[in-house]
Design a protein around this motif. Sequence first.
Motif, short mmCIF file in Angstrom:
data_model
loop_
_atom_site.label_atom_id
_atom_site.label_comp_id
_atom_site.label_asym_id
_atom_site.label_seq_id
_atom_site.Cartn_x
_atom_site.Cartn_y
_atom_site.Cartn_z
N GLU A 169 47.24 21.98 -13.63
CA GLU A 169 47.23 23.20 -14.44
C GLU A 169 46.58 24.35 -13.69
OE1 GLU A 169 45.33 22.03 -18.09
OE2 GLU A 169 47.07 20.84 -18.72
N GLN A 170 45.48 24.07 -12.99
CA GLN A 170 44.79 25.14 -12.28
C GLN A 170 45.64 25.68 -11.13
OE1 GLN A 170 40.76 24.23 -11.11
NE2 GLN A 170 40.23 26.35 -11.52
N GLY A 175 42.80 13.20 -16.82
CA GLY A 175 42.38 14.58 -17.12
C GLY A 175 42.07 15.38 -15.87
N LEU A 176 41.46 14.74 -14.86
CA LEU A 176 41.18 15.44 -13.61
C LEU A 176 42.45 15.83 -12.88
CD1 LEU A 176 38.14 13.65 -11.91
CD2 LEU A 176 38.24 15.95 -12.87
N VAL A 177 43.42 14.91 -12.82
CA VAL A 177 44.69 15.21 -12.16
C VAL A 177 45.43 16.30 -12.93
CG1 VAL A 177 46.93 14.27 -11.46
CG2 VAL A 177 44.85 12.91 -11.15
N ARG A 178 45.45 16.19 -14.25
CA ARG A 178 46.13 17.19 -15.09
C ARG A 178 45.47 18.57 -14.94
NH1 ARG A 178 49.90 16.18 -18.29
NH2 ARG A 178 49.45 13.99 -18.58
N LEU A 180 36.94 23.12 -10.46
CA LEU A 180 37.21 22.47 -11.74
C LEU A 180 36.00 22.51 -12.66
CD1 LEU A 180 39.25 19.32 -10.57
CD2 LEU A 180 40.13 21.35 -11.73
N GLY A 181 34.86 22.94 -12.15
CA GLY A 181 33.65 23.02 -12.95
C GLY A 181 33.15 21.66 -13.39
N GLY A 182 32.14 21.66 -14.22
CA GLY A 182 31.63 20.42 -14.78
C GLY A 182 32.47 20.04 -15.98
N ARG A 183 32.81 18.76 -16.11
CA ARG A 183 33.63 18.33 -17.25
C ARG A 183 33.48 16.85 -17.51
NH1 ARG A 183 39.17 20.19 -16.91
NH2 ARG A 183 38.30 22.03 -15.98
N PHE A 184 33.64 16.50 -18.77
CA PHE A 184 33.73 15.10 -19.17
C PHE A 184 35.19 14.86 -19.51
CE2 PHE A 184 33.61 11.65 -22.34
CZ PHE A 184 33.04 10.68 -21.53
N GLY A 242 55.02 18.77 -7.71
CA GLY A 242 55.88 17.64 -8.07
C GLY A 242 55.20 16.32 -7.78
N LYS A 243 54.47 16.24 -6.66
CA LYS A 243 53.74 15.01 -6.32
C LYS A 243 52.63 14.74 -7.34
CE LYS A 243 54.64 15.17 -1.36
NZ LYS A 243 54.05 15.37 -0.03
N LEU A 244 51.92 15.80 -7.76
CA LEU A 244 50.89 15.63 -8.79
C LEU A 244 51.53 15.14 -10.09
CD1 LEU A 244 48.42 18.64 -8.40
CD2 LEU A 244 47.90 16.22 -8.15
N GLN A 245 52.70 15.68 -10.41
CA GLN A 245 53.39 15.24 -11.63
C GLN A 245 53.81 13.78 -11.51
OE1 GLN A 245 53.62 17.08 -14.57
NE2 GLN A 245 54.16 15.04 -15.29
N GLU A 246 54.24 13.34 -10.32
CA GLU A 246 54.58 11.93 -10.10
C GLU A 246 53.38 11.03 -10.37
OE1 GLU A 246 56.09 11.51 -6.14
OE2 GLU A 246 57.98 12.52 -6.61
N VAL A 247 52.19 11.50 -9.98
CA VAL A 247 50.97 10.73 -10.27
C VAL A 247 50.81 10.60 -11.78
CG1 VAL A 247 48.45 10.75 -10.11
CG2 VAL A 247 49.82 11.39 -8.12
N LEU A 248 50.97 11.72 -12.50
CA LEU A 248 50.82 11.69 -13.95
C LEU A 248 51.89 10.83 -14.62
CD1 LEU A 248 49.89 15.42 -14.55
CD2 LEU A 248 48.38 13.44 -14.78
#
Length: 160
Positions: free
Chosen positions: A68-69, A61-64, A52-56, A93-99
């Motif tokens: 996406e990746q 945003g991390l889950v999204r 995921l690299g470095g990010r703010f 689908g589980k990641l989308q449930e989190v979102l």
Amino acid sequence: MQVKSGGGIEDKGVRFVVRVANRDDFSRDILKSETCSMSIPELDLEVGGAALGGRFTTAEGLVRASLEQIGCAPELSGDAPAPAKERMAEFMGKLQEVLDNKRSITIILDDPAGNSYVQNLNDDPEQYDDGLQVSRYERSFEQNEELGLNDMKTEGYEAS
């Protein structure tokens, strides 16, 4: 937003355990350095720092970004057998449930360089935040090796 660390390496590594159980938890600011790995135990997800690299960003945003990746990685679909594709679709689908705020998770961020940060949601940063645990630790030999610290000479290097 992608970021590159401009600072040095801290004396100790840092590990954050972030509970994401409601919409407020998603808004927590996170600075994830490129040396910081991420895991979500409830989903058996482990992501290395470079992935995921470095990010703010935020917890959301991390889950999204993870979703996406995974969705954009051609090596995760292609000629994979049907059961593997089904498992991947189920995982996404589980990641989308989190979102969608239908599933609680724990995000664990482990940065041996100590350059990551997670926001305390209380107005007073000294006040306890029950959704965040922060611990500093001594790096292992392997972590120091990965950061290039074991062979670094920091004293007496001026002498010939």
